[in-house]
Write an enzyme that holds these catalytic residues in place. Structure first.
Site, PDB file in Angstrom:
ATOM      1  N   CYS A  11      23.733 -29.222 -12.483  1.00 49.68           N
ATOM      2  CA  CYS A  11      24.332 -30.542 -12.281  1.00 49.68           C
ATOM      3  C   CYS A  11      23.577 -31.623 -13.050  1.00 49.68           C
ATOM      4  CB  CYS A  11      24.324 -30.894 -10.791  1.00 49.68           C
ATOM      5  SG  CYS A  11      24.490 -29.476  -9.707  1.00 49.68           S
ATOM      6  N   GLN A  70      19.980 -20.149  -3.145  1.00 45.04           N
ATOM      7  CA  GLN A  70      19.262 -19.613  -4.303  1.00 45.04           C
ATOM      8  C   GLN A  70      18.423 -18.384  -3.925  1.00 45.04           C
ATOM      9  OE1 GLN A  70      19.147 -19.350  -8.003  1.00 45.04           O
ATOM     10  NE2 GLN A  70      19.901 -21.357  -7.404  1.00 45.04           N
ATOM     11  N   THR A  94      43.614 -21.783   5.887  1.00 43.42           N
ATOM     12  CA  THR A  94      43.916 -20.357   5.701  1.00 43.42           C
ATOM     13  C   THR A  94      42.773 -19.690   4.949  1.00 43.42           C
ATOM     14  OG1 THR A  94      46.263 -20.844   5.689  1.00 43.42           O
ATOM     15  CG2 THR A  94      45.585 -18.749   4.712  1.00 43.42           C
ATOM     16  N   ASN A  98      16.053 -24.083  -6.430  1.00 42.08           N
ATOM     17  CA  ASN A  98      16.816 -23.683  -7.597  1.00 42.08           C
ATOM     18  C   ASN A  98      16.158 -24.114  -8.900  1.00 42.08           C
ATOM     19  OD1 ASN A  98      17.763 -26.056  -6.024  1.00 42.08           O
ATOM     20  ND2 ASN A  98      18.869 -26.536  -7.899  1.00 42.08           N
ATOM     21  N   GLY A 148      28.459 -22.709  -1.269  1.00 41.15           N
ATOM     22  CA  GLY A 148      27.148 -23.121  -0.771  1.00 41.15           C
ATOM     23  C   GLY A 148      27.126 -24.599  -0.402  1.00 41.15           C
ATOM     24  N   HIS A 150      28.446 -16.983  -5.482  1.00 41.60           N
ATOM     25  CA  HIS A 150      28.332 -16.847  -6.942  1.00 41.60           C
ATOM     26  C   HIS A 150      26.883 -16.822  -7.428  1.00 41.60           C
ATOM     27  CE1 HIS A 150      27.481 -21.052  -8.471  1.00 41.60           C
ATOM     28  NE2 HIS A 150      27.901 -21.370  -7.268  1.00 41.60           N
TER      29      HIS A 150
HETATM   30  C1  LIG Z   1      23.999 -23.435  -6.208  1.00 37.89           C
HETATM   31  C2  LIG Z   1      23.317 -24.046  -5.055  1.00 37.89           C
HETATM   32  C3  LIG Z   1      24.023 -24.765  -4.080  1.00 37.89           C
HETATM   33  C4  LIG Z   1      25.501 -25.037  -4.199  1.00 37.89           C
HETATM   34  O1  LIG Z   1      26.260 -23.885  -4.010  1.00 37.89           O
HETATM   35  P1  LIG Z   1      27.781 -23.845  -4.567  1.00 37.89           P
HETATM   36  O2  LIG Z   1      28.286 -22.528  -4.058  1.00 37.89           O
HETATM   37  O3  LIG Z   1      27.679 -23.893  -6.048  1.00 37.89           O
HETATM   38  O4  LIG Z   1      28.501 -24.997  -3.977  1.00 37.89           O
HETATM   39  C5  LIG Z   1      23.327 -25.263  -3.012  1.00 37.89           C
HETATM   40  N1  LIG Z   1      22.006 -25.086  -2.889  1.00 37.89           N
HETATM   41  C6  LIG Z   1      21.286 -24.391  -3.795  1.00 37.89           C
HETATM   42  C7  LIG Z   1      19.827 -24.206  -3.592  1.00 37.89           C
HETATM   43  C8  LIG Z   1      21.909 -23.849  -4.909  1.00 37.89           C
HETATM   44  O5  LIG Z   1      21.193 -23.174  -5.812  1.00 37.89           O
END
Ligand SMILES: *Cc1c(COP(=O)(O)O)cnc(C)c1O
Length: 386
Positions: free
Chosen positions: A326, A180, A238, A152, A69, A202
């Site tokens: 974070c 999210q 790749t 989030n 993301g 994820h």
């Molecule tokens: C988790 C998240 C991200 C970051 O995504 P990753 O795949 O962990 O790098 C970005 N934006 C929002 C709103 C998120 O919840």
């Protein structure tokens, strides 16, 4: 131990893992190779692209796979801003005060290192960007607007289709971070009317370290990872075939099962919100009371050390969060809560409970029996240090 932190990450769905495994084992080819190993991998890659495109209602060629993301956000914001500046000299970037750091820090970097001008869009008391706010801010010199689909930390859903329409009426590119939102909300880009949309696997029971960016046909990006010609020259390297296969499978399952997953979590979320607001003194719900993710309950407790409360909950068997993952260990109140206007004595006591498809009613009952005493304990410990 009960897991109530699905906004931070979700467990990998067993069905997704099973789809991925052959691409770690026998089907290990590089999709760029000519031989049959390569062809097999390429077929898997293009099947995955089609699967994602079906959920998003776009063309497969409009999907760029990324490492997650964050990378999708980086590529969208930096790539589109630089491309727009090059072709039309537009230098303004509009983004909300509640954006994820993957967008916010990228926008700040564009301002600090590349001479872009940055305007932070205000949010209302629930953390949503108002249509009027964007209407006033957008102008001829705007290169890009980026507003997240769902937040989030506080779960608030933004009116993306309306905001995107305002941007498009002014011929301004519109990006939304849907990382999210993807597990729970409609991702049809024709309805959302966006130019760019970020996903991360994820957050919807796929693997970590893989994401996707929807790039509307005709929208140019300056790539940030240069090298081979993969992903139409928009993202070199790749392909991580097993992970991309996993992302597509997880997204398809999220799409097929969206209604039943939402119907499962929403009453549990409502029970959490209702009981906590009733049972605990000096508590407020953060984010929007109704326009919020169906799995998401977030609060602030006055005069509570949020990280201490998380530790107490952890010891009692509940994995929760204080906001975004974070932020853990950071004693400053989150920027999102500060943008909502909460003072320090409230904002430092934040708690986020995010449910998942396998969260059970008994888990929620047990949590609700435990929480009030732990808040009281955190408060009494807090007062000793003041
Ligand atoms: C988790 C998240 C991200 C970051 O995504 P990753 O795949 O962990 O790098 C970005 N934006 C929002 C709103 C998120 O919840």
């Amino acid at each position: 131990m009960f897991y109530f932190d699905h906004a931070a990450t979700t467990p990998l769905d067993e069905r997704v893992l099973n789809r991925m495994l052959p691409y770690f084992r026998e089907n290990y080819g590089n999709p760029s190779s000519i031989h049959q190993f390569g062809q097999k991998a390429e077929r898997a890659l293009e099947d995955a692209r089609e699967k994602v495109a079906r959920v998003l209602h776009c063309q497969p060629a409009e999907i760029v796979f990324t490492s997650g993301g964050s990378e999708a956000d980086n590529l969208a914001v930096r790539g589109a801003a630089l491309a727009r500046y090059k072709t039309s000299g537009e230098r303004w970037i509009l983004t909300a005060k509640t954006e994820h750091p993957a967008v916010a820090k990228t926008a700040e970097q564009l301002a600090q290192e590349y001479g872009f001008l940055l305007e932070w869009l205000d949010v209302d008391q629930h953390g949503a960007v108002k249509r009027e706010t964007l209407r006033k801010a957008v102008c001829d010199a705007t290169a890009l607007t980026s507003v997240m689909y769902a937040n989030n930390e506080i779960g608030t859903i933004n009116p993306i289709a309306d905001l995107a329409a305002i941007a498009r009426a002014n011929r301004v590119l519109f990006h939304t971070d849907a990382v999210q939102a993807a597990a729970y909300l409609d991702l049809d880009v024709t309805k959302l009317n966006v130019d760019l949309l970020s996903l991360g696997a994820h957050k919807f029971y796929g693997p970590k370290g893989v994401g996707a960016l929807y790039v509307r046909a005709g929208v140019n990006l300056v790539p940030h990872q240069t090298g081979g010609g993969q992903e139409n020259g928009q993202r070199a390297g790749t392909h991580n075939v097993p992970y991309i296969v996993g992302l597509a499978e997880a997204l398809s399952l999220a799409f097929e099962e969206r209604e039943s997953r939402n119907a499962h979590v929403q009453p549990l979320r409502d029970q959490l919100i209702g009981s906590i607001l009733e049972a605990i003194p000096e508590v407020q719900l953060t984010g929007h009371p109704t326009e919020r993710l169906p799995n998401h309950a977030s609060f602030v407790f006055k005069d509570v050390d949020g990280n201490l409360l998380l530790q107490l909950l952890d010891s009692a068997g509940f994995a929760c969060s204080s906001g975004s993952a974070c932020k853990t260990g950071n004693p400053e109140p989150s920027e999102a809560l500060t943008a909502l206007g909460y003072s320090r004595d409230w904002a430092l006591g934040s708690l986020r409970i995010t449910l998942g498809k396998d969260s059970a009613a008994e888990q929620v009952d047990s949590f609700l029996k435990t929480l009030p005493a732990l808040v009281e304990k955190a408060r009494s410990l807090n007062s000793k240090f003041i």
